[in-house]
Design a protein around this motif. Structure first.
Motif, PDB file in Angstrom:
ATOM      1  N   GLN A 199       8.072  22.363  26.786  1.00 47.26           N
ATOM      2  CA  GLN A 199       9.339  22.653  27.476  1.00 47.26           C
ATOM      3  C   GLN A 199       9.592  24.152  27.587  1.00 47.26           C
ATOM      4  O   GLN A 199      10.177  24.622  28.574  1.00 47.26           O
ATOM      5  CB  GLN A 199      10.500  21.982  26.743  1.00 47.26           C
ATOM      6  CG  GLN A 199      10.587  22.382  25.287  1.00 47.26           C
ATOM      7  CD  GLN A 199      11.738  21.705  24.566  1.00 47.26           C
ATOM      8  OE1 GLN A 199      12.871  21.733  25.021  1.00 47.26           O
ATOM      9  NE2 GLN A 199      11.440  21.082  23.439  1.00 47.26           N
ATOM     10  N   TYR A 200       9.160  24.915  26.578  1.00 49.77           N
ATOM     11  CA  TYR A 200       9.484  26.355  26.594  1.00 49.77           C
ATOM     12  C   TYR A 200       8.587  27.117  27.561  1.00 49.77           C
ATOM     13  O   TYR A 200       9.058  27.967  28.309  1.00 49.77           O
ATOM     14  CB  TYR A 200       9.395  26.938  25.181  1.00 49.77           C
ATOM     15  CG  TYR A 200      10.395  26.307  24.241  1.00 49.77           C
ATOM     16  CD1 TYR A 200      11.730  26.175  24.624  1.00 49.77           C
ATOM     17  CD2 TYR A 200      10.023  25.826  22.996  1.00 49.77           C
ATOM     18  CE1 TYR A 200      12.662  25.578  23.783  1.00 49.77           C
ATOM     19  CE2 TYR A 200      10.938  25.235  22.144  1.00 49.77           C
ATOM     20  CZ  TYR A 200      12.256  25.112  22.540  1.00 49.77           C
ATOM     21  OH  TYR A 200      13.184  24.518  21.721  1.00 49.77           O
ATOM     22  N   LYS A 203       9.949  26.364  30.900  1.00 48.66           N
ATOM     23  CA  LYS A 203      11.211  27.073  31.225  1.00 48.66           C
ATOM     24  C   LYS A 203      10.947  28.559  31.464  1.00 48.66           C
ATOM     25  O   LYS A 203      11.590  29.179  32.309  1.00 48.66           O
ATOM     26  CB  LYS A 203      12.221  26.882  30.087  1.00 48.66           C
ATOM     27  CG  LYS A 203      12.829  25.484  30.088  1.00 48.66           C
ATOM     28  CD  LYS A 203      13.734  25.257  28.897  1.00 48.66           C
ATOM     29  CE  LYS A 203      14.176  23.809  28.830  1.00 48.66           C
ATOM     30  NZ  LYS A 203      14.718  23.437  27.529  1.00 48.66           N
ATOM     31  N   HIS A 214      10.192  20.533  36.484  1.00 45.09           N
ATOM     32  CA  HIS A 214      10.656  19.502  35.553  1.00 45.09           C
ATOM     33  C   HIS A 214       9.794  19.630  34.307  1.00 45.09           C
ATOM     34  O   HIS A 214       8.626  20.017  34.386  1.00 45.09           O
ATOM     35  CB  HIS A 214      10.450  18.102  36.145  1.00 45.09           C
ATOM     36  CG  HIS A 214      11.153  17.917  37.446  1.00 45.09           C
ATOM     37  ND1 HIS A 214      12.498  17.645  37.533  1.00 45.09           N
ATOM     38  CD2 HIS A 214      10.690  17.984  38.725  1.00 45.09           C
ATOM     39  CE1 HIS A 214      12.839  17.542  38.808  1.00 45.09           C
ATOM     40  NE2 HIS A 214      11.755  17.744  39.548  1.00 45.09           N
ATOM     41  N   THR A 215      10.351  19.267  33.181  1.00 41.27           N
ATOM     42  CA  THR A 215       9.553  19.435  31.965  1.00 41.27           C
ATOM     43  C   THR A 215       9.668  18.232  31.029  1.00 41.27           C
ATOM     44  O   THR A 215      10.213  17.194  31.393  1.00 41.27           O
ATOM     45  CB  THR A 215       9.875  20.777  31.279  1.00 41.27           C
ATOM     46  OG1 THR A 215       8.954  20.956  30.214  1.00 41.27           O
ATOM     47  CG2 THR A 215      11.297  20.825  30.754  1.00 41.27           C
ATOM     48  N   TYR A 216       9.135  18.407  29.837  1.00 40.83           N
ATOM     49  CA  TYR A 216       9.011  17.339  28.853  1.00 40.83           C
ATOM     50  C   TYR A 216       9.425  17.938  27.506  1.00 40.83           C
ATOM     51  O   TYR A 216       9.407  19.162  27.347  1.00 40.83           O
ATOM     52  CB  TYR A 216       7.541  16.885  28.836  1.00 40.83           C
ATOM     53  CG  TYR A 216       7.224  15.747  27.900  1.00 40.83           C
ATOM     54  CD1 TYR A 216       7.500  14.431  28.243  1.00 40.83           C
ATOM     55  CD2 TYR A 216       6.625  15.990  26.667  1.00 40.83           C
ATOM     56  CE1 TYR A 216       7.201  13.389  27.384  1.00 40.83           C
ATOM     57  CE2 TYR A 216       6.319  14.948  25.802  1.00 40.83           C
ATOM     58  CZ  TYR A 216       6.609  13.652  26.163  1.00 40.83           C
ATOM     59  OH  TYR A 216       6.314  12.633  25.315  1.00 40.83           O
ATOM     60  N   ALA A 217       9.706  17.093  26.517  1.00 47.75           N
ATOM     61  CA  ALA A 217      10.328  17.622  25.293  1.00 47.75           C
ATOM     62  C   ALA A 217       9.365  18.166  24.233  1.00 47.75           C
ATOM     63  O   ALA A 217       9.741  18.333  23.076  1.00 47.75           O
ATOM     64  CB  ALA A 217      11.213  16.549  24.679  1.00 47.75           C
ATOM     65  N   SER A 219       6.992  20.896  22.082  1.00 50.23           N
ATOM     66  CA  SER A 219       7.123  22.323  21.727  1.00 50.23           C
ATOM     67  C   SER A 219       6.086  22.681  20.670  1.00 50.23           C
ATOM     68  O   SER A 219       5.556  21.813  19.989  1.00 50.23           O
ATOM     69  CB  SER A 219       8.533  22.629  21.207  1.00 50.23           C
ATOM     70  OG  SER A 219       8.822  21.778  20.129  1.00 50.23           O
TER      71      SER A 219
END
Ligand code: 13P
Ligand code: SF4
Length: 350
Positions: A199-200, A203, A214-217, A219
């Motif tokens: 996700q980072y 972003k 779009h992303t996913y959780a 990390s």
């Protein structure tokens, strides 16, 4: 570093495991002295007497067996500087694996890196010194998750970070690394991209493109620990220091740093800009390794250790090389599909 529990092993005729512990002889001392000079700023003489016998034996065996060691930038200094044949970031390691000559590759890095080497060089024997060397990003997502995401985002290209399993890559349209993520995203005509699983990174890249990301959780457990407050505290303590961060850090951390890039980009930044003082917001071994190459720069060393990268040690490299242990196997059907996504990435000009 406690090496006592990490001795290499051998199988004797009664099938009992016996330790193989190379010794610090006069020959070892003499033959490794030039290597010691290279790392003497960060490795003490006392530590060297532990490392040198392994370094000597690994380098001897590599020649005998025609093996090469590919090492990630997060390897400890004695591995990175003294036994690696090639070192770099994830993209450089993948590029090297695709063209390597030797029949045996020892991956001094984490499991997804060894899988990538195997996918790109299927006819080679790829060994990893510790099969448990994983990655929090790679374990955050499965192939089934990607299939579900594809249903959720129909017609949206899926760009997958290389820090993933072969199965996840096989479900993806293309891979990326932190070095080429922006170029990979811009290589699509689509206005929307699904970038998984970090996700980072997603972003941070979203701020540099007009596309909707779009992303996913997922990390990185190492980089997510840095906070903007800690960066501000470093600035206050060392106002003259340049602060550079890996893009796996949260965007609010990257925002308050002076530069962000892959491990290669961070290393190049120091080499090209020669800052008097630098703070590297990343894994601990980076500062050690970059400082060897840039002796005139002062390094402030706040860092977080990657427990997975740190599973790779000299005794385990020797064990794997001596006993041809821990071969990395990828299902050929999965490898074929994953290779399509990796090859597409390698074809993107950065
Ligand atoms: P790089 O591709 O920048 O070397 O990053 C790999 C990695 O695992 C960073 O945590
Ligand atoms: Fe994975 Fe983070 Fe370790 Fe890199 S530093 S291997 S992303 S857990």
């Amino acid at each position: 570093m406690n090496y006592a529990s990490l001795k290499t092993t051998d199988i004797d005729i009664n099938n009992n495991e016996k330790e193989f512990i190379p010794e610090y002889t006069k020959e070892v001392a003499r033959e490794t002295e030039d290597l010691y000079k290279k790392v003497s700023k960060i490795i003490t003489r006392a530590e060297w007497t532990e490392f040198a016998p392994y370094i000597y034996e690994i380098n001897r065996l590599k020649k005998e067996k025609g093996a090469v060691i590919l090492a990630h930038n997060y390897m400890t200094a004695e591995i990175f500087n003294c036994v690696a044949d090639f070192s770099g970031d994830s993209l450089q390691l993948a590029q090297e694996a695709a063209k390597i000559d030797s029949d045996i590759i020892i991956q001094a890095g984490v499991h997804f890196m060894a899988e990538t080497s195997k996918i790109l060089s299927p006819e080679k024997t790829v060994l990893i010194p510790d099969m448990e060397a994983g990655c929090s990003l790679a374990s955050s997502i499965t192939a089934e998750d990607v299939r579900l995401l594809r249903k959720q985002y129909p017609n949206v290209p899926i760009v997958t970070y290389v820090n993933t399993s072969a199965e996840v890559k096989a479900e993806s349209d293309i891979c990326c690394t932190s070095s080429n993520a922006l170029a990979v995203i811009e290589s699509f005509d689509s206005d929307e991209i699904l970038m998984i699983p970090d996700q980072y990174l997603a972003k941070n890249i979203a701020k540099q493109t007009n596309k909707k990301i779009h992303t996913y959780a997922g990390s990185c457990e190492v980089h997510e620990q840095f906070t903007p407050e800690s960066i501000k505290a470093f600035r206050k303590a060392w106002p003259d220091a340049v602060i550079i961060a890996h893009p796996e850090c949260p965007p609010e951390v990257v925002e308050v740093c002076d530069f962000s890039g892959s491990t290669k980009a961070m290393s190049d930044y120091v080499a090209n800009n020669k800052p008097a003082r630098v703070v590297m917001i990343t894994e601990c071994s980076m500062s050690d390794n970059v400082s060897v190459q840039n002796p005139d720069t002062e390094f402030v060393r706040p860092c977080n250790m990657c427990p997975h990268m740190k599973r790779i040690t000299l005794p385990k490299i020797l064990d794997c090389l001596r006993n041809m242990k821990n071969e990395v196997i990828v299902d050929p059907a999965v490898a074929k599909q994953a290779k399509v996504a990796i090859d597409r990435m390698l074809a993107v000009k950065v």
